[in-house]
Design an enzyme around this catalytic site. Sequence first.
Site, PDB file in Angstrom:
ATOM      1  N   LYS A  19      -3.598  -8.145   5.700  1.00 35.94           N
ATOM      2  CA  LYS A  19      -3.194  -6.966   5.357  1.00 35.94           C
ATOM      3  C   LYS A  19      -2.731  -6.817   3.817  1.00 35.94           C
ATOM      4  O   LYS A  19      -1.756  -7.172   3.519  1.00 35.94           O
ATOM      5  CB  LYS A  19      -2.030  -6.385   6.192  1.00 35.94           C
ATOM      6  CG  LYS A  19      -2.294  -4.765   6.089  1.00 35.94           C
ATOM      7  CD  LYS A  19      -0.756  -4.268   6.269  1.00 35.94           C
ATOM      8  CE  LYS A  19       0.140  -3.748   5.115  1.00 35.94           C
ATOM      9  NZ  LYS A  19      -0.376  -3.169   3.889  1.00 35.94           N
ATOM     10  N   GLY A  34       8.708  -7.388  -0.902  1.00 36.24           N
ATOM     11  CA  GLY A  34      10.125  -7.034  -1.271  1.00 36.24           C
ATOM     12  C   GLY A  34      11.225  -7.785  -0.187  1.00 36.24           C
ATOM     13  O   GLY A  34      10.738  -7.826   1.096  1.00 36.24           O
ATOM     14  N   GLU A  52       8.061 -14.905   0.859  1.00 35.18           N
ATOM     15  CA  GLU A  52       8.436 -15.081  -0.448  1.00 35.18           C
ATOM     16  C   GLU A  52       8.657 -13.867  -1.131  1.00 35.18           C
ATOM     17  O   GLU A  52       7.795 -12.554  -1.101  1.00 35.18           O
ATOM     18  CB  GLU A  52       6.940 -15.319  -1.207  1.00 35.18           C
ATOM     19  CG  GLU A  52       7.190 -16.283  -2.479  1.00 35.18           C
ATOM     20  CD  GLU A  52       7.119 -15.284  -3.830  1.00 35.18           C
ATOM     21  OE1 GLU A  52       8.206 -14.372  -3.931  1.00 35.18           O
ATOM     22  OE2 GLU A  52       6.251 -15.369  -4.344  1.00 35.18           O
ATOM     23  N   CYS A  95       7.091 -11.811  -9.523  1.00 41.67           N
ATOM     24  CA  CYS A  95       7.938 -12.088  -8.796  1.00 41.67           C
ATOM     25  C   CYS A  95       9.041 -13.337  -9.396  1.00 41.67           C
ATOM     26  O   CYS A  95      10.295 -13.342  -9.237  1.00 41.67           O
ATOM     27  CB  CYS A  95       7.656 -12.685  -7.573  1.00 41.67           C
ATOM     28  SG  CYS A  95       6.426 -13.955  -7.343  1.00 41.67           S
ATOM     29  N   GLU A 128      16.568  -6.891  -8.426  1.00 42.36           N
ATOM     30  CA  GLU A 128      15.197  -6.989  -8.892  1.00 42.36           C
ATOM     31  C   GLU A 128      14.500  -5.597  -9.572  1.00 42.36           C
ATOM     32  O   GLU A 128      14.641  -4.546  -8.496  1.00 42.36           O
ATOM     33  CB  GLU A 128      14.251  -7.501  -7.968  1.00 42.36           C
ATOM     34  CG  GLU A 128      12.761  -8.053  -8.571  1.00 42.36           C
ATOM     35  CD  GLU A 128      11.917  -8.576  -7.509  1.00 42.36           C
ATOM     36  OE1 GLU A 128      12.175  -8.078  -6.286  1.00 42.36           O
ATOM     37  OE2 GLU A 128      11.335  -9.717  -7.832  1.00 42.36           O
TER      38      GLU A 128
HETATM   39  P1  NDP Z   1       6.933  -4.272   0.168  1.00 43.76           P
HETATM   40  O1  NDP Z   1       7.513  -5.302   0.492  1.00 43.76           O
HETATM   41  O2  NDP Z   1       7.082  -2.796   0.604  1.00 43.76           O
HETATM   42  O3  NDP Z   1       5.328  -4.406   0.508  1.00 43.76           O
HETATM   43  C1  NDP Z   1       4.677  -5.719   0.482  1.00 43.76           C
HETATM   44  C2  NDP Z   1       3.462  -5.629   1.455  1.00 43.76           C
HETATM   45  O4  NDP Z   1       4.079  -5.443   2.920  1.00 43.76           O
HETATM   46  C3  NDP Z   1       2.592  -4.597   1.530  1.00 43.76           C
HETATM   47  O5  NDP Z   1       1.193  -5.122   1.859  1.00 43.76           O
HETATM   48  C4  NDP Z   1       3.163  -3.502   2.491  1.00 43.76           C
HETATM   49  O6  NDP Z   1       2.389  -2.679   2.703  1.00 43.76           O
HETATM   50  C5  NDP Z   1       3.740  -4.424   3.623  1.00 43.76           C
HETATM   51  N1  NDP Z   1       4.838  -3.844   4.427  1.00 43.76           N
HETATM   52  C6  NDP Z   1       5.432  -2.819   4.128  1.00 43.76           C
HETATM   53  N2  NDP Z   1       6.313  -2.618   5.250  1.00 43.76           N
HETATM   54  C7  NDP Z   1       6.167  -3.451   6.214  1.00 43.76           C
HETATM   55  C8  NDP Z   1       6.526  -3.822   7.652  1.00 43.76           C
HETATM   56  N3  NDP Z   1       7.470  -2.849   8.092  1.00 43.76           N
HETATM   57  N4  NDP Z   1       6.126  -4.670   8.099  1.00 43.76           N
HETATM   58  C9  NDP Z   1       5.066  -5.426   7.634  1.00 43.76           C
HETATM   59  N5  NDP Z   1       4.656  -5.195   6.204  1.00 43.76           N
HETATM   60  C10 NDP Z   1       4.782  -4.241   5.842  1.00 43.76           C
HETATM   61  O7  NDP Z   1       6.935  -4.226  -1.562  1.00 43.76           O
HETATM   62  P2  NDP Z   1       6.638  -2.722  -2.216  1.00 43.76           P
HETATM   63  O8  NDP Z   1       5.276  -2.761  -2.604  1.00 43.76           O
HETATM   64  O9  NDP Z   1       7.068  -1.621  -1.768  1.00 43.76           O
HETATM   65  O10 NDP Z   1       7.605  -3.248  -3.487  1.00 43.76           O
HETATM   66  C11 NDP Z   1       8.924  -3.194  -3.380  1.00 43.76           C
HETATM   67  C12 NDP Z   1       9.614  -4.028  -3.958  1.00 43.76           C
HETATM   68  O11 NDP Z   1       9.234  -5.571  -3.625  1.00 43.76           O
HETATM   69  C13 NDP Z   1       9.332  -4.288  -5.597  1.00 43.76           C
HETATM   70  O12 NDP Z   1       9.874  -3.404  -6.403  1.00 43.76           O
HETATM   71  C14 NDP Z   1       9.609  -5.759  -5.796  1.00 43.76           C
HETATM   72  O13 NDP Z   1      10.858  -5.583  -6.096  1.00 43.76           O
HETATM   73  C15 NDP Z   1       9.537  -6.419  -4.685  1.00 43.76           C
HETATM   74  N6  NDP Z   1       8.135  -7.217  -4.622  1.00 43.76           N
HETATM   75  C16 NDP Z   1       7.965  -8.350  -4.772  1.00 43.76           C
HETATM   76  C17 NDP Z   1       6.877  -9.057  -4.641  1.00 43.76           C
HETATM   77  C18 NDP Z   1       6.667 -10.650  -4.701  1.00 43.76           C
HETATM   78  O14 NDP Z   1       5.795 -11.304  -5.484  1.00 43.76           O
HETATM   79  N7  NDP Z   1       7.657 -11.283  -4.393  1.00 43.76           N
HETATM   80  C19 NDP Z   1       5.584  -8.516  -4.916  1.00 43.76           C
HETATM   81  C20 NDP Z   1       5.766  -7.080  -4.772  1.00 43.76           C
HETATM   82  C21 NDP Z   1       6.953  -6.286  -4.529  1.00 43.76           C
HETATM   83  P3  NDP Z   1       2.042  -1.300   2.054  1.00 43.76           P
HETATM   84  O15 NDP Z   1       2.387  -1.632   0.515  1.00 43.76           O
HETATM   85  O16 NDP Z   1       0.524  -1.096   2.424  1.00 43.76           O
HETATM   86  O17 NDP Z   1       2.904  -0.170   2.655  1.00 43.76           O
END
Ligand code: NDP
Length: 489
Positions: free
Chosen positions: A174, A228, A249, A283, A384
């Site tokens: 996903k 996140g 991660e 990240c 972050e």
């Molecule tokens: P999220 O953690 O919300 O999303 C990452 C993935 O998880 C997406 O595919 C998202 O789906 C999915 N997801 C969201 N909620 C759930 C759940 N309850 N169960 C399973 N999967 C879920 O990241 P965001 O895109 O909202 O970003 C938020 C913050 O996360 C950023 O501001 C940043 O701080 C951090 N981040 C860190 C990253 C890294 O590389 N470590 C990468 C991206 C973000 P969908 O987006 O389709 O809702």
Amino acid sequence: MPELFIGGKWTAAVGGQVREIRCPADGTLVATVDEAGPQDAARAVAAARDAFDGGPWPATSAAERGRLLLRVADLLEREKDALARAESLDTGKRLVESEYDMDDIANCFRYFGNLVASGGKDRIVDTGNPDADSRVVHEPVGVCSLITPWNYPLLQTAWKVAPALGAGNTFVLKPSELTPHTAIILMRLLAEAGLPDGVANLVLGAGQSVGAPLTEDPRVDLVSFTGGLVTGRRIMAAAAPTVKKVALELGGKNPNIVFSDADFEAAVDYALLAVFLHSGQVCSAGARLLVQVELHDAFVDEIVRRARAIPLGGPFDDHARAGPLISAGHRDKVEAYVAAGLAEGAVLRCGGARPDDPALQKGYYYLPTVLDDCTPGMSVVRDESFGPVLTVERFRNEEEALALANDTMYGLAGAVWTQDVAKGRRVASRLRAGTVWINDFHPYVPQAEWGGMKQSGFGRELGPAGLAEYEEAKHVWRNLSPSPQRWFE
Ligand code: NDP
């Protein structure tokens, strides 16, 4: 053609829903794709379960699995231009950056292909008993839910898909709802490479409606997530009732420590790259600059001068060196974060606003921002931002630098700049982070493990440990001359 890939077939969502994907650089419509719901997630898990329990893939030889990964690497190279373009349209990142990513992705598949094909992991145990044959073998974990974010969509997917397949698992992927296109192309390439039906499944949709069921479903054995911290905690809790293996991660708040004996030009240049690459949506971004007091003024002046000159623009603008943020909502979060920093006493040295260039008004741009005179307690230093925001703190000596650097709940990455070899080593060994760079920032190789300490998560991607995440070690004992033991007589 529909965009969900389940059981080897392209299919639309059961609910008939679709989502518009828009380029963050200018809001243009990239495509309309199928939007899965919980029923589609369940269908995909069922397909992956069937393919694991009854299909040929888990029993395929390591050599054959390795060969398939190498074929995928070749196909990724063949499709590099289309993949890079699709990635840039979804994310808004510069085309040249997407092209670099595609090279890294092919290399990732190639690395795991060779690692898997080389085998050699299973071992015979010397029990001291001539009548027993004891072996430790490695088997796939089972059905994997792979959940990936929007900042490096295909790269983070590759880090999961290549080892998952290499170890013989089946999976449901996903991607972020915002950036689905390279995952769609990858599914086509996996099928073309000869992967059996049901081994690779793709569902597109929101975290709540599709991601959450993938973490709760009892038929899933492992969840690997990049994203996140808040979502990571939720996923860990969702996986607990069925005791799934989990790898997380979750990003970082990474220190970049610059001692006064550092190579000035190189340290300035890399400090900019550390934080402003991909507009800070990385990240491992070096978002916390720690500078030794005697160097502070000259160093920060130079950073600010160069940050002001970074040209912003869309993916196909050759002049641009940084792109937009991923969405309006994400830019709002970055703005709120900067506002909180200023309210807490940080000093704005540059940026802190949207650009006023009329050509950029349709995209989610934010100026490279430097906040000086920051202190450890500020939220702007602790949380972050995932945007183009650099905080600057000063330190007097090595001990103070380390105390500041490690004063974070995260532990993903960090860097130290010094020309003193021993000092560089000392600091690197005491930084609580999964990756440390000395006189560099951002390089990684597929041969070396990547992952976090503390609340940056657990588990490792890449390297031999990145493959081990997707394997179970099994001990098989064979008694070569069984005879009654008469224990109970
Ligand atoms: P999220 O953690 O919300 O999303 C990452 C993935 O998880 C997406 O595919 C998202 O789906 C999915 N997801 C969201 N909620 C759930 C759940 N309850 N169960 C399973 N999967 C879920 O990241 P965001 O895109 O909202 O970003 C938020 C913050 O996360 C950023 O501001 C940043 O701080 C951090 N981040 C860190 C990253 C890294 O590389 N470590 C990468 C991206 C973000 P969908 O987006 O389709 O809702």
